[in-house]
Design a protein around this motif. Structure first.
Motif, PDB file in Angstrom:
ATOM      1  N   UNK A  20       0.795  -1.214   0.000  1.00  0.00           N
ATOM      2  CA  UNK A  20       0.000   0.000   0.000  1.00  0.00           C
ATOM      3  C   UNK A  20       0.828   1.264   0.000  1.00  0.00           C
ATOM      4  N   UNK A  21       1.872   1.306   0.818  1.00  0.00           N
ATOM      5  CA  UNK A  21       2.701   2.514   0.887  1.00  0.00           C
ATOM      6  C   UNK A  21       3.471   2.715  -0.410  1.00  0.00           C
ATOM      7  N   UNK A  22       3.962   1.636  -1.001  1.00  0.00           N
ATOM      8  CA  UNK A  22       4.656   1.762  -2.285  1.00  0.00           C
ATOM      9  C   UNK A  22       3.706   2.248  -3.377  1.00  0.00           C
ATOM     10  N   UNK A  23       2.507   1.667  -3.424  1.00  0.00           N
ATOM     11  CA  UNK A  23       1.556   2.070  -4.452  1.00  0.00           C
ATOM     12  C   UNK A  23       1.123   3.522  -4.245  1.00  0.00           C
ATOM     13  N   UNK A  24       0.901   3.919  -3.002  1.00  0.00           N
ATOM     14  CA  UNK A  24       0.507   5.299  -2.711  1.00  0.00           C
ATOM     15  C   UNK A  24       1.576   6.272  -3.200  1.00  0.00           C
ATOM     16  N   UNK A  25       2.848   5.967  -2.907  1.00  0.00           N
ATOM     17  CA  UNK A  25       3.939   6.837  -3.359  1.00  0.00           C
ATOM     18  C   UNK A  25       4.067   6.824  -4.882  1.00  0.00           C
ATOM     19  N   UNK A  26       3.913   5.649  -5.472  1.00  0.00           N
ATOM     20  CA  UNK A  26       4.020   5.514  -6.924  1.00  0.00           C
ATOM     21  C   UNK A  26       2.942   6.343  -7.621  1.00  0.00           C
TER      22      UNK A  26
END
Length: 379
Positions: A20-26
């Motif tokens: 989730x955090x990676x996708x949010x940043x991406x």
């Protein structure tokens, strides 16, 4: 919510987790996406969950429990989260497109896989009744920076142990299908924008590589020997599994590892310092900075970069883009040293001395204005 015009409003349940955090940043670097913030407490607050659901065009449902000593707790938790999400959609009479993160374990004999399979069926039944769209993505093993050891993947566990002086052992030397988190985020992004007219879709996300567990451990041990112990960047070609694994490995290195002092050789002629040793090519450059000026304030998602101060006095600051903590390093040319920039950390360098600052830069790929991998965010 991000202030974006004519963009797709996307919320991510499990925003604070690994995927989730990676996708949010991406998604934060995509101009056609407006992110709707999700907090874990929303699942315990009916009104907040309904407000979240009503604000989204697309919901990527990642929130789930992966591990617990009691398998029934895993099953019940994961199914309950989907029940609450569906109930919020019915209550608000909204039909956001839901992208469900399932697992290739759906067909395996464990309650985690069963929770994913049953959850997918619940979402598909809701889509049939409401005319909504649901896409289920069956995801292989995922790895990448900032994973949780003993939870997200064996690679995170290996990295954590090696960086902390332990020696991991291979229990089952199997071949594993893997996908790097940036590649998975890209796949989610494409599905968010997908205008497929079918209401119900399901597919297996193709893995991007297959590796033997012992092969991965060998590479990680090599990273320790070359990079962690000797400051040498190993052979990590562009767009390779090795580069993705290296960026994963370096994310586990504690921030007090830097700055690293160079070995300075002096004689009656003056001094000699070796700035960079690497098994790959790259681009080297230098800058001069007058007192009081700051350079940088940007981050990268894939690049390996080194700042080496050889003259003057500098403050180098780093901050992970989704966190508030700032790390600062003070470097002086009288004792030449370097700091390497981790991916997803915005960074800058400021001349805090009273004379010109000279900094050498090395990066693992030549600058390409059409694919700069450089995103500007204040530290």
């Amino acid at each position: 919510m991000d202030n974006m015009v004519d963009s797709v409003k996307v919320g991510i349940t499990g925003q604070g987790g690994f995927m989730g955090s990676h996708l949010f940043n991406f998604l934060g670097i995509k101009e056609d996406i407006a992110r709707v913030e999700f907090k874990r407490d929303f699942f315990h607050n009916k009104e907040q969950l309904e407000e979240f659901v009503a604000s989204c065009d697309v919901i990527v449902h990642l929130a789930a429990m992966n591990r617990h000593t009691n398998q029934d707790v895993i099953y019940n938790t994961n199914v309950e989260l989907i029940d609450k999400l569906i109930a919020a959609c019915y209550a608000t009479r909204t039909t956001p497109k839901i992208i469900f993160s399932s697992s290739t374990q759906e067909d395996k004999d464990n309650l985690y896989g069963k929770s994913k399979r049953d959850g997918r069926q619940k979402l598909e039944e809701w889509a049939k009744k409401s005319g909504a769209k649901v896409t289920s993505m069956l995801i292989p093993n995922v790895f990448g920076p900032f994973g949780k050891p003993n939870y997200n993947s064996f690679i995170a566990t290996f990295c954590h142990k090696i960086v902390n002086g332990e020696k991991p052992t291979v229990i089952n030397d199997a071949q594993v299908n893997l996908i790097y988190i940036n590649q998975l985020s890209e796949r989610f992004y494409k599905e968010i924008l997908n205008t497929n007219l079918k209401n119900i879709n399901s597919f297996v996300v193709e893995h991007t590589c297959t590796k033997q567990v012992s092969e991965i451990l060998g590479l990680l041990n090599n990273f320790k020997n070359q990079y962690l112990d000797n400051g040498q960047v190993p052979n990590v070609p562009l767009n390779s599994f090795e580069l993705d694994l290296f960026n994963t490995f370096t994310s586990f290195i504690p921030k007090n590892y830097f700055p690293k002092k160079f070995t300075k050789h002096t004689d009656n002629r003056g001094a000699f310092v070796e700035i960079m040793r690497s098994d790959i090519a790259g681009q080297s450059s230098y800058s001069t900075t007058v007192p009081g000026i700051t350079r940088g304030n940007h981050f990268h998602t894939r690049k390996v970069e080194r700042f080496a101060v050889i003259s003057g006095k500098a403050s180098i600051k780093l901050r992970k883009i989704d966190e508030d903590q700032v790390f600062e390093y003070i470097l002086e040319g009288d004792e030449p040293a370097y700091v390497d920039m981790p991916i997803w950390y915005t960074h800058n360098i400021t001349n805090i001395g009273d004379k010109e600052l000279i900094t050498l830069f090395w990066i693992n790929e030549p600058y390409n204005s059409e694919d700069a991998d450089t995103y500007f965010v204040e530290v």
